[in-house]
Scaffold this motif. Sequence first.
Motif, PDB file in Angstrom:
ATOM      1  N   GLU A   1       0.532   4.269  -2.688  1.00 10.51           N
ATOM      2  CA  GLU A   1       0.240   5.646  -2.291  1.00 10.51           C
ATOM      3  C   GLU A   1       1.319   6.600  -2.771  1.00 10.51           C
ATOM      4  O   GLU A   1       1.041   7.737  -3.168  1.00 10.51           O
ATOM      5  CB  GLU A   1       0.084   5.716  -0.767  1.00 10.51           C
ATOM      6  N   GLU A   2       2.557   6.125  -2.753  1.00 10.69           N
ATOM      7  CA  GLU A   2       3.676   6.928  -3.236  1.00 10.69           C
ATOM      8  C   GLU A   2       3.500   7.242  -4.723  1.00 10.69           C
ATOM      9  O   GLU A   2       3.642   8.387  -5.159  1.00 10.69           O
ATOM     10  CB  GLU A   2       4.965   6.143  -2.998  1.00 10.69           C
TER      11      GLU A   2
ATOM     12  N   GLN B   1       0.747   7.257  -6.419  1.00 16.15           N
ATOM     13  CA  GLN B   1      -0.456   8.061  -6.645  1.00 16.15           C
ATOM     14  C   GLN B   1      -0.250   9.545  -6.358  1.00 16.15           C
ATOM     15  O   GLN B   1      -1.037  10.369  -6.807  1.00 16.15           O
ATOM     16  CB  GLN B   1      -1.616   7.523  -5.808  1.00 16.15           C
ATOM     17  N   THR B   2       0.811   9.876  -5.640  1.00 17.85           N
ATOM     18  CA  THR B   2       1.115  11.300  -5.459  1.00 17.85           C
ATOM     19  C   THR B   2       1.572  11.928  -6.765  1.00 17.85           C
ATOM     20  O   THR B   2       1.496  13.147  -6.933  1.00 17.85           O
ATOM     21  CB  THR B   2       2.210  11.508  -4.389  1.00 17.85           C
TER      22      THR B   2
ATOM     23  N   GLN C   1      -2.425   9.760 -10.225  1.00 18.86           N
ATOM     24  CA  GLN C   1      -3.518   9.327  -9.359  1.00 18.86           C
ATOM     25  C   GLN C   1      -4.130   7.998  -9.800  1.00 18.86           C
ATOM     26  O   GLN C   1      -4.440   7.134  -8.970  1.00 18.86           O
ATOM     27  CB  GLN C   1      -4.614  10.406  -9.326  1.00 18.86           C
TER      28      GLN C   1
ATOM     29  N   GLN D   1       0.811  -1.222   0.000  1.00 17.93           N
ATOM     30  CA  GLN D   1       0.000   0.000   0.000  1.00 17.93           C
ATOM     31  C   GLN D   1       0.845   1.273   0.000  1.00 17.93           C
ATOM     32  O   GLN D   1       0.540   2.215  -0.747  1.00 17.93           O
ATOM     33  CB  GLN D   1      -0.967   0.003   1.179  1.00 17.93           C
TER      34      GLN D   1
END
Length: 309
Positions: free
Chosen positions: A285-286, A288-289, A292, A281
Motif C-alpha cells: 500500500e505504501e 502504491q501511493t 499505483q 500488505q
Amino acid sequence: MELEFLGTNAGVPSLQRNVTSMALRMFEERRTFWLFDCGEATQHQILRSSLKLSKLEKVFITHLHGDHIFGLPGLLSSRAYQGGTTKLTVYGPPGLKQFVEVSLTLSQSRIEYELEVIEHTGGTVFEDQDFTVESLLLDHRVDSYGYRIVEKDKAGSLDLKRLAEYGLKPGPVYGRLKRGETIDLENGQVLKPEDVLGSPKKGRIVTILGDTRPCDNAVILAKDADLLVHEATFMHDLKESAYNYHHCTSIQAADAAVEAGVQELILTHFSSRYKDIEHLQPLLEEAQTVFQNTKLAEELVLFPVQRHV
C-alpha cells in the motif's frame, strides 16, 4: 512470457518464503525458461511448480551473496538426472566461474551436458535474433548487477486478403515477405513487405534488478520497461536501515518505477520481519501511493508480461 517467483525472501529463508530466485517462462517464444538467481532450495521450488529443469536454457546471477547462489551447484548437478541434455549457460559477475567449478569438483558432481559459465562486468551479455540481455552495475555491498531483457520487434501479420488480391497462395513466398524481402510478381509488379504486412508487433521489455540502493543505473535499465522487478527489503520507515544494508524501501522502488516510466512494478526480496502476505500488505500500500500499478511477488504464482502499446 510469464514470471514465476521461486523465492522472495531476503537474506535467509523463512517458513513462509524461500530465498531469491525467479523464472522467466518463455515457452511460446523459445520453448525454454531462464532463471534469475538461484538461492538455496531453488530446485525444491521448481519441483513444486510445472517447470522442468530439462527446459532450463540460461541462468543469470545478479551477485555472489549466498541467498542468490547457494542453490546453483545442486541445481546444476540435478539437471542431468531430470532429462537435461541441452547446453546450459550461466552468466554472472567475476568469481562465479570459480564458485561453480570448485563446488562441482569437490563434490565430484558429474555434469553430462554442455555447461558454460560466462562472467561479465555489464554491457550486452547475450543477443540472438529474438532477444537482447543488457546489464549494468548497481549499488550494493558487493558487485550486483541488474538485467534488462528486450524482446525484439516482430513483423506484423500478413494480410491474407491483400495477398489473395495479388494472386498469391500460401507457400515460401509468405515467409520471404515476413522476413522483409521484396517479391517480383509474374505480371511485372514489385511487391514490398509493407504492402501486405500489418504494423510490427513491438517487443516487450522486462527489467530484473539485483540487490541495490537507489541508483541511476537501476532507472536506466528500467527505462520504459513493461515490467520491472525491484527489491523492496523494508518499508520506508526503515530507510536508514535500508541504506546501511545497501537495500531499498518500497517507496524507493516505486520512485524508480515512476522515474523510469515503467508499466508495471513487482516488489520482491522482503525482509523476514514481514512474516506473510498479510504483513506485506502495508508495504504494498505504501508503494502504491507513489506508483499505483504495483504488485507483491508471490511464490509459485504466474505473472504474465503484458504487451503494452
